[in-house]
Design an enzyme around this catalytic site. Sequence first.
Site, mmCIF file in Angstrom:
data_model
loop_
_atom_site.group_PDB
_atom_site.id
_atom_site.type_symbol
_atom_site.label_atom_id
_atom_site.label_comp_id
_atom_site.label_asym_id
_atom_site.label_seq_id
_atom_site.Cartn_x
_atom_site.Cartn_y
_atom_site.Cartn_z
ATOM 1 N N ASP A 125 0.843 -1.204 0.000
ATOM 2 C CA ASP A 125 0.000 0.000 0.000
ATOM 3 C C ASP A 125 0.877 1.253 0.000
ATOM 4 O O ASP A 125 0.366 2.376 -0.029
ATOM 5 C CB ASP A 125 -1.020 -0.007 1.153
ATOM 6 C CG ASP A 125 -0.382 -0.063 2.524
ATOM 7 O OD1 ASP A 125 0.854 -0.188 2.614
ATOM 8 O OD2 ASP A 125 -1.141 0.008 3.524
ATOM 9 N N SER A 126 2.216 1.053 -0.023
ATOM 10 C CA SER A 126 3.134 2.170 -0.299
ATOM 11 C C SER A 126 2.856 2.727 -1.687
ATOM 12 O O SER A 126 3.369 3.801 -2.035
ATOM 13 C CB SER A 126 4.589 1.711 -0.181
ATOM 14 O OG SER A 126 4.798 0.518 -0.928
ATOM 15 N N LYS B 263 -1.165 -9.300 2.951
ATOM 16 C CA LYS B 263 -0.400 -8.849 4.118
ATOM 17 C C LYS B 263 -1.269 -7.887 4.926
ATOM 18 O O LYS B 263 -1.938 -7.019 4.357
ATOM 19 C CB LYS B 263 0.901 -8.161 3.687
ATOM 20 C CG LYS B 263 1.716 -7.618 4.879
ATOM 21 C CD LYS B 263 3.146 -7.266 4.513
ATOM 22 C CE LYS B 263 3.312 -5.969 3.795
ATOM 23 N NZ LYS B 263 2.855 -4.780 4.540
ATOM 24 N N GLU C 214 -1.291 -5.472 8.675
ATOM 25 C CA GLU C 214 -0.457 -4.854 9.702
ATOM 26 C C GLU C 214 -1.073 -5.052 11.083
ATOM 27 O O GLU C 214 -2.262 -4.764 11.273
ATOM 28 C CB GLU C 214 -0.321 -3.346 9.434
ATOM 29 C CG GLU C 214 0.416 -3.027 8.140
ATOM 30 C CD GLU C 214 0.604 -1.534 7.921
ATOM 31 O OE1 GLU C 214 0.289 -0.721 8.829
ATOM 32 O OE2 GLU C 214 1.063 -1.174 6.824
ATOM 33 N N GLU D 54 9.395 -4.094 10.429
ATOM 34 C CA GLU D 54 9.792 -2.803 9.855
ATOM 35 C C GLU D 54 10.360 -1.877 10.922
ATOM 36 O O GLU D 54 9.743 -1.646 11.962
ATOM 37 C CB GLU D 54 8.586 -2.145 9.165
ATOM 38 C CG GLU D 54 8.940 -0.790 8.556
ATOM 39 C CD GLU D 54 7.926 -0.272 7.543
ATOM 40 O OE1 GLU D 54 6.980 -1.009 7.182
ATOM 41 O OE2 GLU D 54 8.104 0.879 7.091
HETATM 42 O O1 KIV Z 1 3.593 -1.100 1.623
HETATM 43 C C1 KIV Z 1 4.765 -1.501 1.588
HETATM 44 O O2 KIV Z 1 5.520 -1.269 0.641
HETATM 45 C C2 KIV Z 1 5.250 -2.273 2.728
HETATM 46 C C3 KIV Z 1 6.714 -2.565 2.800
HETATM 47 C C4 KIV Z 1 7.489 -1.347 3.126
HETATM 48 C C5 KIV Z 1 7.019 -3.680 3.715
HETATM 49 O O3 KIV Z 1 4.488 -2.650 3.566
#
Ligand code: KIV
Length: 273
Positions: A53-54, A122, A124, A191
Amino acid sequence: MSTNTIDDKRKVTTIRLAQMKANGEKIAMLTAYDYSMAKLIDEAGMDVILVGDSAANVMAGYSSTLPMTLDAMIYHASCVVRAVKRSLVVCDLPFGTYQCDSQRALDSAIRVLKESGAEAVKLEGGEEIIDSIKRIVNAGIPVMGHLGLTPQSINQFGTYNVRAKSEAEAAKLKADALMLQEAGCFAIVLEKIPASLATEVSQMLTIPTIGIGAGSGTDGQVLVMQDMLGINQGFSPKFLRRYAETGEIIKDAVGNYISDVKSVSFPNESEQY
Ligand code: KIV
């Protein structure tokens, strides 16, 4: 083929990642959000591609990951999946799509797998979202956990500084890591936490850990593609290694194109019909 690419065409699965940890083989993970880059990254031999989600930051220009929607994540993940032959493709569940309740979390994960073709999701967090993780795993969907600096909680943290420096936060992170493993996660991203803590957690778990800003003791590493390629030029935290200055290469090439167009040296006779 470039000299550094990995000549192993076997499809990477969550089982393979567990074997890699058992064999002491490090896991390489990188983010991607589009077809063209994912194709290059896959062909280079990446083990795991994370549709993070980056994307909110590096693709959409937001200052946090919070605005990312499930539809947008599914769009990015489907672009990546169409390019990938070898890497395991993991897609982030964005903020607000799994924290409310486990049914909503399962619905979100099912949409990602059905509509994008990604192979895992994924999420969090630790104890707070453990019911959601169990429900998704029980539906046959592989889940990667994410502890430490979890950017979806930035408004609670206040800064993007290193997490789990206090004994209390480190103890909670260790308990959360065990809980995620117990719930069936196949791997955990750690992280921006102290390297000694990341090493301890990695040695304590049987599932692989993937670090970012967590030192060399984790079972693998992940970076954001635009950061390590020097496309995201303003971002240079201590943990980041830049493998190329692609931003400069692109600006140079585009500058040359502009001046060739203006001077009518492009197109030349061999570039026309
Ligand atoms: O969203 C992302 O790119 C991430 C990574 C930095 C692990 O969660």
